[in-house]
Design an enzyme around this catalytic site. Structure first.
Site, mmCIF file in Angstrom:
data_model
loop_
_atom_site.group_PDB
_atom_site.id
_atom_site.type_symbol
_atom_site.label_atom_id
_atom_site.label_comp_id
_atom_site.label_asym_id
_atom_site.label_seq_id
_atom_site.Cartn_x
_atom_site.Cartn_y
_atom_site.Cartn_z
ATOM 1 N N GLY A 1 10.661 15.002 5.389
ATOM 2 C CA GLY A 1 10.390 15.686 3.934
ATOM 3 C C GLY A 1 9.567 15.178 2.965
ATOM 4 O O GLY A 1 9.835 15.222 2.028
ATOM 5 N N SER A 2 8.997 13.977 3.133
ATOM 6 C CA SER A 2 8.076 13.203 2.407
ATOM 7 C C SER A 2 7.065 14.027 1.815
ATOM 8 O O SER A 2 6.797 14.239 0.598
ATOM 9 C CB SER A 2 7.547 12.079 2.804
ATOM 10 O OG SER A 2 6.617 12.165 3.584
ATOM 11 N N ILE B 1 6.349 25.247 17.609
ATOM 12 C CA ILE B 1 5.078 25.914 17.738
ATOM 13 C C ILE B 1 5.686 27.488 17.232
ATOM 14 O O ILE B 1 6.382 27.845 17.883
ATOM 15 C CB ILE B 1 4.461 25.963 19.361
ATOM 16 C CG1 ILE B 1 4.369 24.528 19.709
ATOM 17 C CG2 ILE B 1 3.406 26.928 19.449
ATOM 18 C CD1 ILE B 1 3.127 23.722 19.434
ATOM 19 N N LEU B 2 4.655 28.109 16.359
ATOM 20 C CA LEU B 2 4.748 29.281 16.080
ATOM 21 C C LEU B 2 4.394 30.075 17.091
ATOM 22 O O LEU B 2 3.451 30.041 17.452
ATOM 23 C CB LEU B 2 4.074 29.348 14.671
ATOM 24 C CG LEU B 2 4.656 28.823 13.418
ATOM 25 C CD1 LEU B 2 3.657 29.126 12.296
ATOM 26 C CD2 LEU B 2 6.174 29.072 13.346
ATOM 27 N N ASN C 1 -1.066 24.307 7.165
ATOM 28 C CA ASN C 1 -0.382 23.364 7.887
ATOM 29 C C ASN C 1 -1.199 21.898 7.694
ATOM 30 O O ASN C 1 -2.127 22.000 7.228
ATOM 31 C CB ASN C 1 -0.557 23.382 9.374
ATOM 32 C CG ASN C 1 0.082 22.323 10.186
ATOM 33 O OD1 ASN C 1 1.139 21.706 10.089
ATOM 34 N ND2 ASN C 1 -0.890 21.601 11.257
ATOM 35 N N HIS D 1 -2.041 18.283 8.613
ATOM 36 C CA HIS D 1 -2.160 17.329 10.057
ATOM 37 C C HIS D 1 -2.983 16.018 9.803
ATOM 38 O O HIS D 1 -3.850 15.879 8.972
ATOM 39 C CB HIS D 1 -3.290 18.209 10.811
ATOM 40 C CG HIS D 1 -3.472 17.634 12.199
ATOM 41 N ND1 HIS D 1 -2.518 17.637 13.144
ATOM 42 C CD2 HIS D 1 -4.158 16.817 12.880
ATOM 43 C CE1 HIS D 1 -2.912 16.874 14.613
ATOM 44 N NE2 HIS D 1 -3.783 16.473 13.958
#
Ligand code: GRF
Length: 192
Positions: A19-20, A89-90, A104, A106
């Site tokens: 959670g950074s 994966i959604l 998102n 990346h």
């Protein structure tokens, strides 16, 4: 396709790990509302960060009930989703239901190195390195880039010398980009 920016942006942050990046998002609550943290793992350290910040947490069941999740998001009046280190994966139906409202982060300069291990691959192949925040569509890591930043050499840092150092620089770059996207969010300039 332009992302829809609503009057009051209320985000759910999806996490799976430390959670950074969530921390960086929590620093931007002057700009956007963070109404919920969704974790794919019960023991994700990021959950502690959410609790400490007073943000409600929803942990996904296994297997995930995506319809139930959509109800939970509605209950918390969420209108945008930011995937920050979310490693599930959604499903296509969920993405279609939320089309134009999921971001998102990346750790590469997309379209370079989509998928996993992208920092190591860009390091080993000596390609450009960087970070991208992009819109989520059904094709993984392929949506429009909202904002991207290239990692450059400096007097004290060289990209292709030490993988651990490069990984650290990329993660710091992610945190900066999360803050920048959310700081600019309500101005709605970069997204139209
Ligand atoms: C980030 O590097 C993200 O790009 C990747 O997973 C990492 C999660 O880090 N998908 P954290 O949980 O935000 O610290």
């Amino acid at each position: 396709m332009a992302l829809k920016v609503s009057a009051v942006s209320r985000f759910a942050i999806f996490i799976s790990g430390t959670g950074s990046n969530l921390n960086a998002a929590l620093e931007m609550r002057d700009h956007v509302d963070i109404g919920l943290v969704v974790s794919s793992r019960k023991k994700a350290i990021g959950i502690l960060k959410a609790r400490r910040a007073g943000v409600p947490v929803h942990t996904l069941s296994s297997p995930v009930d995506w319809k139930d999740l959509t109800e939970v998001l509605k209950t918390h009046r969420i209108n945008f989703i930011f995937l920050l280190g979310f490693m599930k994966i959604l499903p296509e139906e969920f993405i279609e239901n939320w089309r134009g409202r999921i971001l998102n982060i990346h750790p590469s300069l997309l379209p370079l190195h989509p998928g996993l291990e992208s920092i190591r691959r860009s390091f080993e192949e000596k390609t450009k390195m960087g970070v991208t925040v992009h819109e989520v569509i059904t094709e993984m890591d392929a949506g429009n880039a909202v904002l991207a930043k290239e990692l450059k050499d400096t007097q004290i840092f060289k990209r292709y010398e030490n993988l651990a150092e490069s990984e650290n620089e990329i993660h710091l770059g992610e945190h900066r980009l999360v803050r920048e996207v959310l700081a600019k969010w309500n101005r709605a300039v970069i997204l139209s």
